[in-house]
Design a protein around this motif. Sequence first.
Motif, PDB file in Angstrom:
ATOM      1  N   THR A   1      41.291  38.360  44.005  1.00 46.11           N
ATOM      2  CA  THR A   1      41.573  38.799  45.558  1.00 46.11           C
ATOM      3  C   THR A   1      42.755  37.822  46.022  1.00 46.11           C
ATOM      4  O   THR A   1      43.855  37.853  45.258  1.00 46.11           O
ATOM      5  N   GLU A   2      42.593  37.003  47.089  1.00 48.30           N
ATOM      6  CA  GLU A   2      43.614  36.439  47.867  1.00 48.30           C
ATOM      7  C   GLU A   2      44.697  35.651  46.991  1.00 48.30           C
ATOM      8  O   GLU A   2      45.982  35.840  47.248  1.00 48.30           O
TER       9      GLU A   2
ATOM     10  N   GLY B   1      40.958  31.456  50.032  1.00 53.11           N
ATOM     11  CA  GLY B   1      42.209  31.638  50.492  1.00 53.11           C
ATOM     12  C   GLY B   1      42.467  32.502  51.554  1.00 53.11           C
ATOM     13  O   GLY B   1      43.383  32.743  52.165  1.00 53.11           O
ATOM     14  N   SER B   2      41.199  33.346  51.911  1.00 50.62           N
ATOM     15  CA  SER B   2      41.475  34.507  53.111  1.00 50.62           C
ATOM     16  C   SER B   2      39.719  34.425  53.509  1.00 50.62           C
ATOM     17  O   SER B   2      38.794  33.975  53.048  1.00 50.62           O
TER      18      SER B   2
ATOM     19  N   ASP C   1      34.318  38.669  39.940  1.00 53.13           N
ATOM     20  CA  ASP C   1      34.999  38.223  41.216  1.00 53.13           C
ATOM     21  C   ASP C   1      35.876  37.023  41.122  1.00 53.13           C
ATOM     22  O   ASP C   1      35.298  35.751  40.829  1.00 53.13           O
ATOM     23  N   LEU C   2      37.250  36.995  40.903  1.00 56.96           N
ATOM     24  CA  LEU C   2      37.961  35.969  40.561  1.00 56.96           C
ATOM     25  C   LEU C   2      38.804  35.676  42.037  1.00 56.96           C
ATOM     26  O   LEU C   2      39.567  36.439  42.421  1.00 56.96           O
ATOM     27  N   GLY C   3      38.301  34.382  42.758  1.00 56.93           N
ATOM     28  CA  GLY C   3      38.519  34.258  44.047  1.00 56.93           C
ATOM     29  C   GLY C   3      39.683  33.142  43.909  1.00 56.93           C
ATOM     30  O   GLY C   3      40.077  32.513  42.760  1.00 56.93           O
ATOM     31  N   THR C   4      39.910  32.699  44.927  1.00 58.54           N
ATOM     32  CA  THR C   4      40.903  31.253  45.242  1.00 58.54           C
ATOM     33  C   THR C   4      40.218  30.255  44.731  1.00 58.54           C
ATOM     34  O   THR C   4      40.756  29.341  44.303  1.00 58.54           O
ATOM     35  N   ASN C   5      38.780  30.265  44.732  1.00 58.57           N
ATOM     36  CA  ASN C   5      38.165  28.767  44.642  1.00 58.57           C
ATOM     37  C   ASN C   5      37.241  28.944  43.358  1.00 58.57           C
ATOM     38  O   ASN C   5      36.974  28.048  42.536  1.00 58.57           O
TER      39      ASN C   5
ATOM     40  N   LEU D   1      40.248  40.734  29.311  1.00 61.43           N
ATOM     41  CA  LEU D   1      39.492  41.337  30.622  1.00 61.43           C
ATOM     42  C   LEU D   1      40.903  41.948  31.355  1.00 61.43           C
ATOM     43  O   LEU D   1      41.795  41.156  31.513  1.00 61.43           O
ATOM     44  N   LYS D   2      40.846  43.140  31.829  1.00 64.36           N
ATOM     45  CA  LYS D   2      41.669  43.813  32.682  1.00 64.36           C
ATOM     46  C   LYS D   2      41.135  43.563  34.025  1.00 64.36           C
ATOM     47  O   LYS D   2      40.206  44.273  34.727  1.00 64.36           O
ATOM     48  N   LEU D   3      41.579  42.626  34.922  1.00 59.21           N
ATOM     49  CA  LEU D   3      41.313  42.688  36.498  1.00 59.21           C
ATOM     50  C   LEU D   3      42.322  43.246  37.466  1.00 59.21           C
ATOM     51  O   LEU D   3      43.272  43.526  37.126  1.00 59.21           O
ATOM     52  N   GLU D   4      41.564  43.918  38.525  1.00 55.67           N
ATOM     53  CA  GLU D   4      42.391  44.713  39.384  1.00 55.67           C
ATOM     54  C   GLU D   4      42.418  43.863  40.608  1.00 55.67           C
ATOM     55  O   GLU D   4      41.538  43.078  41.044  1.00 55.67           O
ATOM     56  N   ILE D   5      43.749  43.808  41.348  1.00 54.47           N
ATOM     57  CA  ILE D   5      43.926  42.971  42.498  1.00 54.47           C
ATOM     58  C   ILE D   5      43.507  44.167  43.626  1.00 54.47           C
ATOM     59  O   ILE D   5      43.969  45.078  44.101  1.00 54.47           O
ATOM     60  N   ILE D   6      42.451  43.560  44.499  1.00 51.92           N
ATOM     61  CA  ILE D   6      42.032  44.637  45.632  1.00 51.92           C
ATOM     62  C   ILE D   6      42.556  43.828  46.943  1.00 51.92           C
ATOM     63  O   ILE D   6      42.983  42.788  47.163  1.00 51.92           O
TER      64      ILE D   6
END
Length: 479
Positions: free
Chosen positions: A228-229, A287-288, A155-159, A250-255
Motif C-alpha cells: 500500500t502507501e 501512511g494513509s 497486506d504489506l502496509g506502512t507499519n 513473493l510477488k506483491l502488487e501495489i494497489i
Amino acid sequence: MLVWRQLKTLKRLQRPSSVRAAPEGTTVEDHDTGAGAPEVGVSSASQGSIGPGTASWQQRRPTESRSADGQAGDAPQKGKPKKRRKRRRGRKVFARDEARPTENRSPAPGKTGAPAVEAHRPAESVASSAAALARPEQAIRRPPVHELPVFAALDLGTNNCRLLVAVPTRHGQFRVIDAFSRIVRLGEGLTANGRLGQPAMDRAVEALKVCGDKLRNRKIRKARLIATEACRTAENGIEFLDRVEREAGLKLEIIDRQTEARLAVSGCGSLVERDTQGVVLFDIGGGSSEIALIDLAGRRSPRLANHIVSWTSLPVGVVSLAERFGGRTVTREIFAAMVDDVAGRLARFDGRDRLSHLKASPNFHLLGTSGTVTTLAGVHLDLERYDRRRVDGLWMDRDSVDRMVERLVGWDFQQRCANPCIGADRADLVLAGCAILEAIRAVWPSERLRVADRGLREGILSELMADDGVWRNDGRGRA
C-alpha cells in the motif's frame, strides 16, 4: 366334527404369524440407536422400498418396522397377550445389543459393502455409529478442512506486515487456518527522505520470508499479495518489491487508493446491520487513511462496496503524522495541531457531504477499522491483555470515545507503553491516530462508533472466495 377341526387348525396356524420376531431379511427398527441403518448390517432386502434416485440421508433414515402381514410391527393388535408383547420387545433389544452375523448380508444399493470385521465390533460402538447415521442432518457429508479450497491474503502496509490463510465455511464467511502479523515500520523515515530506508526494508523482507514459507507449505487455490502507501509513494518502492521477489519468493502488487478503500469496506460487510441506512467507514493506516461513505437507504445488495457513494484517501497516517509532529512527547497543543492538519485535508474532500441527509438518522454510524480504534476499545474495556474476540464488533457511544481520547492525551509516553493494549510498539503512534479520528468525528458526528478488528486482508479473502464461486452451491465452502 371335521369342519370344527379344520377351523381349529386354521386358527392355530394364523396365531403365531402375528407375534413371532421378524425374519432376518426384514428391517427391525430401533429408534434409539438407528439399528435399521444399512451401514450396521441390515440386509439389502430391507431396502426394497428405496427407489432409484433417493437421497442418501433418506436411505439412512429410520423406517417403521413391519410384521409379516404388512402391518406396523409396533402397533398393538387385538387379542395379543401381555406376556407375548414383552417377549417381542425382548427380541428387539437382543437384535440391538448384539451384532448380527455376516451371513446373507449384502451392501445397500449404490454402496460398498462393509468389511466383515464390522460385525465383530463391540455393541456400544455399533450403537453409537448407528445413532450418528440415523439423523439426516448429520448424515450429510461435510468436507474436512484438508479438502476445502485454501485462500490467502497478504497486506504489506506502512507499519505492519499481515497474512491470513483461510478456508470458506458458511455463505459469506470463512475460517482462518493460519495467520501472521508483525510490525515492520516500512515507512520509517519516508516522510523526510521520500525513500524506504535500508533497516526498514530489511525488517520487512524478514517478515515476508516467514509469510512465504507459510504459503509454500500449503496448497493455495488463490492468493492476493498487496502493498500500500509506503510502496506507492517511495521512490524506491518498485526496487524494493523486486528484492522481495528475489529473496522471499513473493510477488506483491501495489494497489491504488480506491482499491484500498474498497477492500476495507469489503472486509467489514458483516458488521453493518440490516437496518443501517448510512455508514462512514474509515481505515487509519500507517501512511494513509481511507474513508468511504456508504449509503444503504435504498435496496441493499450482497456486496457492501457496491453502496459506496464517495471516498477519499488522505496521504496521512499514524506513522507520517507522528514523524512530522512527534509521537513520544505530545502536549495538548501538539495534539490540537495534528487534528487541525487532518481537518484541513478533509475540508478539500469534495464528496464529504454525500451522506448529509442521513447524519441525523439513528441508523447512521461510524465504522472504524484500524489499530487506533481497536486500541481505544481495549483501553475502554480495561483489558489486561488485548482480546480480539471482545473488541471486534464492539459498539462505543460518543461519550465513551471522548473519555478514551481524553485519557490517552493525558498520559505520558511511559504510561502509554505500560498499557497492555498499547505497548511500546504503538506508544508513539496512538495519539497521531486519535488526532485523525477526532478530525473524522468532527466532519461526520455520530452517536455511535463500531470497532472492527479486520480490514484489507478480510476484504481480499471475501472477494477471492466470491469470485471463485465457493459459496455458490451449498454455502459450505465447496466449489
